[in-house]
Design an enzyme around this catalytic site. Sequence first.
Site, PDB file in Angstrom:
ATOM      1  N   ASN A 195       4.782 -18.783 -48.780  1.00 41.98           N
ATOM      2  CA  ASN A 195       4.820 -17.337 -48.975  1.00 41.98           C
ATOM      3  C   ASN A 195       4.056 -17.026 -50.262  1.00 41.98           C
ATOM      4  O   ASN A 195       3.583 -17.930 -50.961  1.00 41.98           O
ATOM      5  CB  ASN A 195       6.250 -16.804 -48.998  1.00 41.98           C
ATOM      6  CG  ASN A 195       7.098 -17.413 -50.107  1.00 41.98           C
ATOM      7  OD1 ASN A 195       6.611 -17.683 -51.212  1.00 41.98           O
ATOM      8  ND2 ASN A 195       8.381 -17.625 -49.838  1.00 41.98           N
ATOM      9  N   GLU A 198       5.419 -18.717 -53.460  1.00 41.19           N
ATOM     10  CA  GLU A 198       5.154 -20.161 -53.470  1.00 41.19           C
ATOM     11  C   GLU A 198       3.682 -20.442 -53.723  1.00 41.19           C
ATOM     12  O   GLU A 198       3.330 -21.392 -54.437  1.00 41.19           O
ATOM     13  CB  GLU A 198       5.596 -20.766 -52.137  1.00 41.19           C
ATOM     14  CG  GLU A 198       7.112 -20.740 -51.938  1.00 41.19           C
ATOM     15  CD  GLU A 198       7.530 -20.979 -50.500  1.00 41.19           C
ATOM     16  OE1 GLU A 198       8.708 -21.334 -50.291  1.00 41.19           O
ATOM     17  OE2 GLU A 198       6.689 -20.808 -49.589  1.00 41.19           O
ATOM     18  N   ASP A 264      11.290 -19.837 -41.639  1.00 40.53           N
ATOM     19  CA  ASP A 264      11.589 -20.773 -40.554  1.00 40.53           C
ATOM     20  C   ASP A 264      11.022 -20.263 -39.235  1.00 40.53           C
ATOM     21  O   ASP A 264      10.484 -21.027 -38.431  1.00 40.53           O
ATOM     22  CB  ASP A 264      13.102 -20.954 -40.396  1.00 40.53           C
ATOM     23  CG  ASP A 264      13.766 -21.549 -41.624  1.00 40.53           C
ATOM     24  OD1 ASP A 264      13.052 -22.163 -42.446  1.00 40.53           O
ATOM     25  OD2 ASP A 264      14.990 -21.397 -41.761  1.00 40.53           O
TER      26      ASP A 264
END
Length: 476
Positions: A195, A198, A264
């Site tokens: 993301n 990150e 996820d």
Amino acid sequence: MKVSLPAFEKARVLVVGDVMLDRYWVGPTGRISPEAPVPVVKINQVEDRPGGAANVALNIATLGGQVQLAGLVGQDDTAHALTLGVQTLGVEPQWLTIADKPTITKLRVLSRNQQLIRLDFEEAFDKADSVRLLKQSEALLDSVDVVVLSDYAKGAIDQPRDFIALARAKGVMVLVDPKGSDFGRYQGASLITPNMSEFEAVVGTVTSEADLLEKARGLLKQHHFDAILVTRSEKGMTLVTTNAPELHIPTVAREVYDVTGAGDTVISALATSLAAGADLPQACAIANTAAGVVVGKLGTSTVSRIELIEALALHHGESGFGVVSEDQLAYALEQAKLRGERVVMTNGCFDILHAGHVSYLKQAKALGDRLIVAVNDDASVKRLKGDGRPVNQVDRRMAVLAGLASVDWVVPFSEDTPQRIITRLLPNLLVKGGDYKLEDIAGGAEVIAAGGQVQVLGFEDGISTTAIIQNIMANQ
């Protein structure tokens, strides 16, 4: 971009990573505790959901993929609950049990759809545990097409470079949901999906679109990744690859209730789509749509194929209906029956679509909830009708049929009769136009034997493809 779903049931995926149990305590709150300035929640619901890498695996299974799951668990009741949670949807758990560590658990207390507090029960696993897990997982590589490394920095995936290299050498794609500031740990991966937070933790603050692309390409070169997909919340996603222009995909989320598990969902939809044969841009579009669905749910959740079909219809003008392959139709039909929908099926050449056809198909659709039209391909039409037929090629015939409001799915078949495809699909009702006897309708006996029905509908008099062709020829 035109987006259509691949046959997810063909996907074979291995998920390796940090598995955990997401536990929810839910109840109303109407007063403040006299002991401290905190709300008092009267718990009336307790729910366990597989989380982390286990949630990735469940998402894949919910879409219809075949999935194996490898992770570290403790020797405790939580591990048992986690096992039951994944097995319910057909996920094959391949646990490595660490007796002196607890299974990771995230306990959330919710009231009125709001999370009040989260309590974590966990201890970091040792590096040796990760080595053993990855070594154990090597034996599973020959049975899958895609591997997902789901890293939550809990110790399951410590130094996976050798594992990645082995998987790539076997022709297996490796997708990574990364964690931490060292993406070099994942060197050689096919795709990583950080993301924005990150991504910036590794490359520094991104100041512009051009800066993002430059830094992403730098990571590709530095760590030998094939692609990076940066997920950017309300800005959607940006895909950067080594051999194609960048691709920006806008967000499709309408309402955001909870971002738990959104990452996820992205990587699971990517993995399932790629393993089922979709190309990377298509897989990213599917993943973006899936993420838009899941953030509209509360807590750790999965996205079903039907929800994905409906979201694609809304955002891409593609419904998963229309012209489909036989495999896609078999899956869609199964889901329709699970929803309690009555499926009607008919077949024909439909060479020149005319008013009689339209009326007939409208009658057929009125007998149920969904209508399948199986269409003879060009070779079978020529065998049945002779030289000069078909007038319209099968892709054009199917496109016109798919445009009718009464038609949900159009599928081609190559045989002279639809016996085989009807026997495979087994609709609730098989209809045929004309003066057929029920016992002479191809596939009718099989439909009846399966508990379905067969019905003959009348055509409008004086309207036929042959008559139209003759009229055209006479007026030339």
